[in-house]
Structure formats: structure tokens, C-alpha cells
Enzyme design. Sequence first.
Site, short mmCIF file in Angstrom:
data_model
loop_
_atom_site.label_atom_id
_atom_site.label_comp_id
_atom_site.label_asym_id
_atom_site.label_seq_id
_atom_site.Cartn_x
_atom_site.Cartn_y
_atom_site.Cartn_z
N SER A 145 57.91 65.41 -50.06
CA SER A 145 58.92 64.96 -49.57
C SER A 145 58.09 64.16 -48.20
O SER A 145 56.95 64.74 -47.73
CB SER A 145 60.04 65.62 -48.89
OG SER A 145 60.75 64.87 -47.88
N TYR A 158 63.52 73.16 -44.64
CA TYR A 158 62.79 72.06 -45.73
C TYR A 158 61.53 71.79 -45.32
O TYR A 158 60.44 71.72 -46.18
CB TYR A 158 63.81 71.01 -45.76
CG TYR A 158 63.56 70.05 -46.98
CD1 TYR A 158 64.01 70.24 -48.18
CD2 TYR A 158 63.21 68.60 -46.82
CE1 TYR A 158 63.76 69.52 -49.19
CE2 TYR A 158 62.85 67.96 -47.55
CZ TYR A 158 63.21 68.06 -48.86
OH TYR A 158 63.04 67.21 -50.07
N1 LIG Z 1 66.33 62.57 -53.43
C1 LIG Z 1 65.55 62.28 -52.27
O1 LIG Z 1 65.81 61.63 -51.45
C2 LIG Z 1 64.24 63.42 -52.07
C3 LIG Z 1 63.36 63.16 -51.14
C4 LIG Z 1 62.33 63.21 -50.86
C5 LIG Z 1 61.76 64.50 -51.91
N2 LIG Z 1 62.62 64.85 -52.74
C6 LIG Z 1 62.39 65.88 -53.76
O2 LIG Z 1 62.31 65.55 -55.06
C7 LIG Z 1 62.60 66.77 -55.76
C8 LIG Z 1 63.66 66.32 -56.64
O3 LIG Z 1 64.97 66.04 -56.05
P1 LIG Z 1 65.91 65.18 -56.77
O4 LIG Z 1 66.28 64.36 -55.68
O5 LIG Z 1 65.61 64.73 -58.10
O6 LIG Z 1 67.25 66.07 -56.62
P2 LIG Z 1 68.18 66.81 -57.82
O7 LIG Z 1 68.53 65.62 -58.67
O8 LIG Z 1 69.17 67.43 -57.06
O9 LIG Z 1 67.29 67.76 -58.68
C9 LIG Z 1 66.83 68.96 -58.33
C10 LIG Z 1 66.60 69.67 -59.52
O10 LIG Z 1 66.06 71.08 -59.12
C11 LIG Z 1 66.62 71.89 -59.81
N3 LIG Z 1 66.62 73.37 -59.11
C12 LIG Z 1 67.38 73.62 -58.04
N4 LIG Z 1 66.94 74.84 -57.72
C13 LIG Z 1 66.19 75.43 -58.85
C14 LIG Z 1 65.69 76.62 -59.12
N5 LIG Z 1 65.97 77.90 -58.41
N6 LIG Z 1 64.79 76.84 -60.51
C15 LIG Z 1 64.78 75.83 -61.25
N7 LIG Z 1 65.21 74.64 -61.11
C16 LIG Z 1 65.94 74.44 -59.63
C17 LIG Z 1 67.86 71.58 -60.12
O11 LIG Z 1 68.67 71.99 -61.27
P3 LIG Z 1 70.22 72.02 -61.73
O12 LIG Z 1 70.55 70.80 -61.42
O13 LIG Z 1 70.14 72.44 -63.20
O14 LIG Z 1 70.82 73.17 -60.86
C18 LIG Z 1 67.65 69.91 -60.27
O15 LIG Z 1 67.38 70.03 -61.63
C19 LIG Z 1 62.89 67.98 -54.87
O16 LIG Z 1 61.67 68.85 -54.80
C20 LIG Z 1 63.15 67.20 -53.57
O17 LIG Z 1 63.07 68.10 -52.33
C21 LIG Z 1 63.95 64.30 -52.97
#
Ligand SMILES: NC(=O)c1ccc[n+]([C@@H]2O[C@H](COP(=O)([O-])OP(=O)(O)OC[C@H]3O[C@@H](n4cnc5c(N)ncnc54)[C@H](OP(=O)(O)O)[C@@H]3O)[C@@H](O)[C@H]2O)c1
Length: 259
Positions: A145, A158
Site C-alpha cells: 500500500s 495498517y
Molecule cells: N483496495 C485498496 O484501496 C487497497 C489499497 C492499497 C492496498 N491494498 C491492499 O491490497 C490487498 C488486496 O486488497 P483488496 O482491496 O483486493 O481487498 P479485498 O477485496 O477485501 O480482498 C482481501 C482478501 O484478503 C482475504 N483475507 C482476509 N483475511 C484473510 C486471512 N486471515 N487469511 C486469508 N485470506 C484473508 C479476503 O478473503 P475473504 O474475502 O474470503 O474473507 C479477501 O480475499 C490487501 O493486502 C490490501 O491491504 C488495497
Amino acid sequence: MTFDFTGKVALVTGGESGIGASIAKELSRLGCAIIITYFTKVELAESVLTEANNNGLQNLIVKCDIRDEGSVINLFNRAKNTFGKIDFLINSAGIRSHDKPLAGLSLSDFKNTIATNLFGVFLCAKYFINQHEQFRDGRIINITSIHQEIVSASKTDYCASKFGVKGLSKALALEVAEKNITVNCIAPGMVLTPMNKKAIDDLNYRAEQEKRIPLQYAALPIEVANMAIFLCSPQAKYITGTTQIVDGGLSLNRSKGAK
Ligand SMILES: NC(=O)c1ccc[n+]([C@@H]2O[C@H](COP(=O)([O-])OP(=O)(O)OC[C@H]3O[C@@H](n4cnc5c(N)ncnc54)[C@H](OP(=O)(O)O)[C@@H]3O)[C@@H](O)[C@H]2O)c1
């Protein structure tokens, strides 16, 4: 630049949702077999699997809690038994901040963010590298991030987790370079995924947030996936220990902060 991942195998944690799902689908479209993990939402995993299977390859979904070593060992055993090898590890699974000032943040909430976002990356990287004792080639891509570079109040959990993954990635890149494994981070800004549900549901909120982004819009997951595809490709084989920022310039706007 064209990409062809025929014969390659990728493991994408969190590959059923958001950024992970976009990366998994793109890799599959380009000929890569995929293993995706889900934590709670099997129906999303099955939907990505169906789409990937339509590309004519064998693929796998595995339930995994990346905080739990036994669960991660099971994941890598299932992957090894099915495919014999994994070429790319994409650590996308993660959780958002608990969004509380530190003084009001419970130890269990803090531990949960660190256990998911940092220990989960550690565990998956560890078992990926162990299976590479035989194969000596590979890519690790950690989705961090812009909070691995810049900070916001009420996001100590975070920021600590993402700064941690940045440090882990750089040290690991040095450690495994001789095995021809590269380790890089992708640092997204604001991406429209379930993690950012409020920005998807509330257009006024989104418009306010987008004013802080120099390119004036929040990313779709594919914008992050495009960078992951490049980092997996032969064209990126000399890149290691880096962070690729994909944020529409948000981190340049330091004076306005990044929430
Ligand atoms: N969206 C943003 O704006 C943003 C910005 C910067 C960085 N990021 C980073 O990008 C990455 C992906 O995020 P996203 O935006 O795609 O969010 P997302 O759609 O909420 O996906 C998060 C994923 O993590 C899984 N997860 C959560 N806890 C877990 C655990 N204990 N064990 C295994 N899997 C777990 C969830 O599984 P379930 O759904 O099955 O529970 C889901 O598949 C993250 O690392 C996040 O910090 C996101």
C-alpha cells in the site's frame, strides 16, 4: 509488450476478491494455471475458478487462513500435489486498518492486522521458498500500500504492517537473489474493491477522496493487476527489491495526507 505464461503456475492469496481476483484472472487469461485462496467467501472463489477453467487450464481453489501456519502448510501441500511447482507467489490477501487512534486500539485488533498483513506474507513466502529448493526460479509479489511509504493518523496498525512487508521484501530479495527468485512490492493507492466498500457505495464520499488523487480517479483492480503481470514476465527478470507505486500520484500529495 505481449505476455505469455503458458506452463507457469501462480498462487494468489486473496485471489477470489478485489486486486487478487483481477491478478488471478489476468494471469489465467495469459495461459497461467492459478491457485487461489479464499478465507470466508467460497462462492467468490468458485466464480473466479469457473472463469479460469473456461481458459482451458487446470486450476485450484483452497481455503486458507494466512495467519495460521498449519493452514499455509496445507495450502502449499495441496498446490504441490496438484501442480508439482509454483512459479509465482502473489500475496494479495489482507485486511484494512481498524481505523482507531492507538490509545483506543485493542491489542487483539493490532495483532490481527499484523498477523494477517505481515505474518501471512512471511508464512506464504517461507513455504514458497522451501519448495524452490528444487526449482530455483520464481517471483514473489507482495501487494502492500502507499501506507508502506506515507502515514495517516488512526492507521498505526495498517502502516506498521505495510512498512513491515516493505522491509521484509527488501531483505528477502537480497537473501534469495542467488536462487533466481525476485521479490517486489506493489503499493496501490485507492482501489475500488470490497475493502473500499464505502467508496463504491457512496459516490459523494468517493468524489471527495478522488480530489486528493492527482490523476483524479480511484483505480480499478486491473490497474494494479497490470503491474503484477509485468513483474511476473520475463521482461521484469532483473527487477528485485523494489516497490512499484500504482496510486495515480496520491503519494505525491503528501501535504494533503493519504487516508
Ligand atoms: N483496495 C485498496 O484501496 C487497497 C489499497 C492499497 C492496498 N491494498 C491492499 O491490497 C490487498 C488486496 O486488497 P483488496 O482491496 O483486493 O481487498 P479485498 O477485496 O477485501 O480482498 C482481501 C482478501 O484478503 C482475504 N483475507 C482476509 N483475511 C484473510 C486471512 N486471515 N487469511 C486469508 N485470506 C484473508 C479476503 O478473503 P475473504 O474475502 O474470503 O474473507 C479477501 O480475499 C490487501 O493486502 C490490501 O491491504 C488495497
